[in-house]
Scaffold this active site. Structure first.
Site, PDB file in Angstrom:
ATOM      1  N   CYS A 105      -2.297  -3.846   7.256  1.00  0.00           N
ATOM      2  CA  CYS A 105      -1.897  -4.063   8.647  1.00  0.00           C
ATOM      3  C   CYS A 105      -2.323  -2.879   9.516  1.00  0.00           C
ATOM      4  O   CYS A 105      -2.426  -1.745   9.061  1.00  0.00           O
ATOM      5  CB  CYS A 105      -0.397  -4.295   8.753  1.00  0.00           C
ATOM      6  SG  CYS A 105       0.605  -2.902   8.199  1.00  0.00           S
ATOM      7  N   GLU A 112       0.822  -1.206   0.000  1.00  0.00           N
ATOM      8  CA  GLU A 112       0.000   0.000   0.000  1.00  0.00           C
ATOM      9  C   GLU A 112       0.860   1.262   0.000  1.00  0.00           C
ATOM     10  O   GLU A 112       0.530   2.252  -0.676  1.00  0.00           O
ATOM     11  CB  GLU A 112      -0.922   0.014   1.230  1.00  0.00           C
ATOM     12  CG  GLU A 112      -1.844  -1.186   1.323  1.00  0.00           C
ATOM     13  CD  GLU A 112      -1.279  -2.323   2.151  1.00  0.00           C
ATOM     14  OE1 GLU A 112      -2.032  -2.905   2.942  1.00  0.00           O
ATOM     15  OE2 GLU A 112      -0.067  -2.629   2.011  1.00  0.00           O
ATOM     16  N   LEU A 168      22.860 -28.628  -0.249  1.00  0.00           N
ATOM     17  CA  LEU A 168      21.495 -28.136  -0.008  1.00  0.00           C
ATOM     18  C   LEU A 168      21.372 -26.631  -0.216  1.00  0.00           C
ATOM     19  O   LEU A 168      20.659 -25.950   0.517  1.00  0.00           O
ATOM     20  CB  LEU A 168      21.017 -28.525   1.402  1.00  0.00           C
ATOM     21  CG  LEU A 168      21.062 -30.015   1.750  1.00  0.00           C
ATOM     22  CD1 LEU A 168      20.599 -30.242   3.182  1.00  0.00           C
ATOM     23  CD2 LEU A 168      20.209 -30.817   0.773  1.00  0.00           C
TER      24      LEU A 168
END
Length: 349
Positions: free
Chosen positions: A78, A53, A212
């Protein structure tokens, strides 16, 4: 598609630009419309940086139009102070009269309070436009807050005849046996960059010594999560190189100094999956790829604690070895990465 759906759809498109970079925040997009013309738009790029926003409002050149505009946002604005000020306050301060929200925020810090605050300020608020699509966009975020666990993706590659790996050779070098082609492997590294963590079991590390990481793709490395009940993994393994945050689950304390590695003691005589997920939730991990061996993968399948599975089937045949996990064939779709077959399974209706 009505006019509100049109602009929420655009919000979703914008939000996806933040895929893999907004954790622990959700992906959010926002559009500001005046007289059926978009005059501003934005999305949330990274935690700690301005929300969607804010970016949308900042992008409006003629701020006087805000008092006659509608702001669309894929997730409820929020209402609390976090790393950034509340978006509700900014909307109210700019006197934007209309707000259209895709879905309510499941985070208990928000959870409808943003909508209440906007309504109390006299703003016209519409909620629930393309709600299912907005949920799907942030399925990791919703799972984390509603189920109190990460979103779980199972991933493995199996041979044409259904094996994860051939029979282990004596004095075998510690490295993976590749079943898939280089394009499939690069896709897996892309997936790793999009999720917060990756988990493997003890045998996978002992046999393959995996890194990984996302070395074949540009993006953040996931947190490495390793099961090592009896502290059998050699300390010269890649997972202990401190290059990436690593969490090791063990049954007893270990004296091992590593700046980027933590050891979590759990009870291996009890069901370990809920214990692991609780620790991961406490560590704010919203999504995890399970890339372990047969025992690790099958445990999640048997307990029905998973959300997606992504299974590669290569052209290789082993004839004997470690069998691949067994998963139900419901909600499956198929594609191909050159000569590799890739099957997607969903554990949701």
């Amino acid at each position: 598609m009505n006019i509100q759906e049109k602009y929420i759809k655009r919000c979703i498109e914008l939000a996806r630009n933040g895929f893999g970079t907004t954790y622990p925040n959700p992906m959010v997009g926002s559009v500001i419309v005046y007289e059926n013309q978009i005059i501003g738009e934005g999305w949330h790029k990274k935690a700690g940086e301005p929300h969607a926003e804010v970016n949308a409002i900042r992008s409006v050149k003629d701020k006087s139009l805000l008092k006659k505009a509608t702001i669309y946002v894929s997730l409820e604005p929020c209402s609390h102070f976090g790393k950034t000020p509340p978006c509700c306050d900014l909307i109210i301060a700019n006197e934007i009269p209309n707000v259209v929200v895709g879905t309510v925020d499941p985070n208990e810090k928000v959870a409808g309070n943003g909508i209440k605050k906007l309504i109390a300020a006299g703003i016209n608020v519409t909620v629930g436009v393309l709600e299912n699509e907005c949920h799907e966009l942030n399925k990791r975020f919703f799972t984390f807050h509603q189920k109190k666990r990460p979103y779980i993706l199972l991933k493995w590659a199996e041979s044409q005849d259904g094996f994860l790996a051939p029979e282990k050779e004596i004095n075998k070098e510690r490295k993976p046996v590749w079943i898939t082609n280089q394009y499939s492997r690069q896709l897996v590294h892309k997936w790793r960059s999009e999720e917060q963590a990756i988990l493997v079991g003890t045998h996978t590390v002992i046999d393959d010594n995996p890194k990984l990481n996302t070395r074949d793709w540009a993006g953040s490395n996931p947190v490495r999560v390793v099961l090592d009940q009896n502290n059998r993994i050699s300390k010269d393994s890649f997972i202990f190189d401190d290059s990436v945050k690593t969490i090791v689950f063990t049954k007893s304390e270990i004296s091992f100094s590593a700046e980027n590695t933590t050891f979590e003691v759990i009870d291996f005589n009890q069901n370990i999956i809920p214990q692991i997920l609780t620790v991961l939730h406490q560590n704010q991990i919203q999504s995890i790829i399970i890339e372990g061996g047969l025992q690790t993968l099958q445990s999640f399948i048997d307990q029905n604690i998973w959300d997606e599975a992504r299974v590669f089937i290569g052209k290789t045949s082993f004839e004997k070895g470690i069998k691949a996990p067994v998963i139900s064939k419901k909600n499956a779709s198929k594609t191909y990465i050159k000569n590799d077959e890739l099957i997607y399974f969903s554990n949701h209706d």
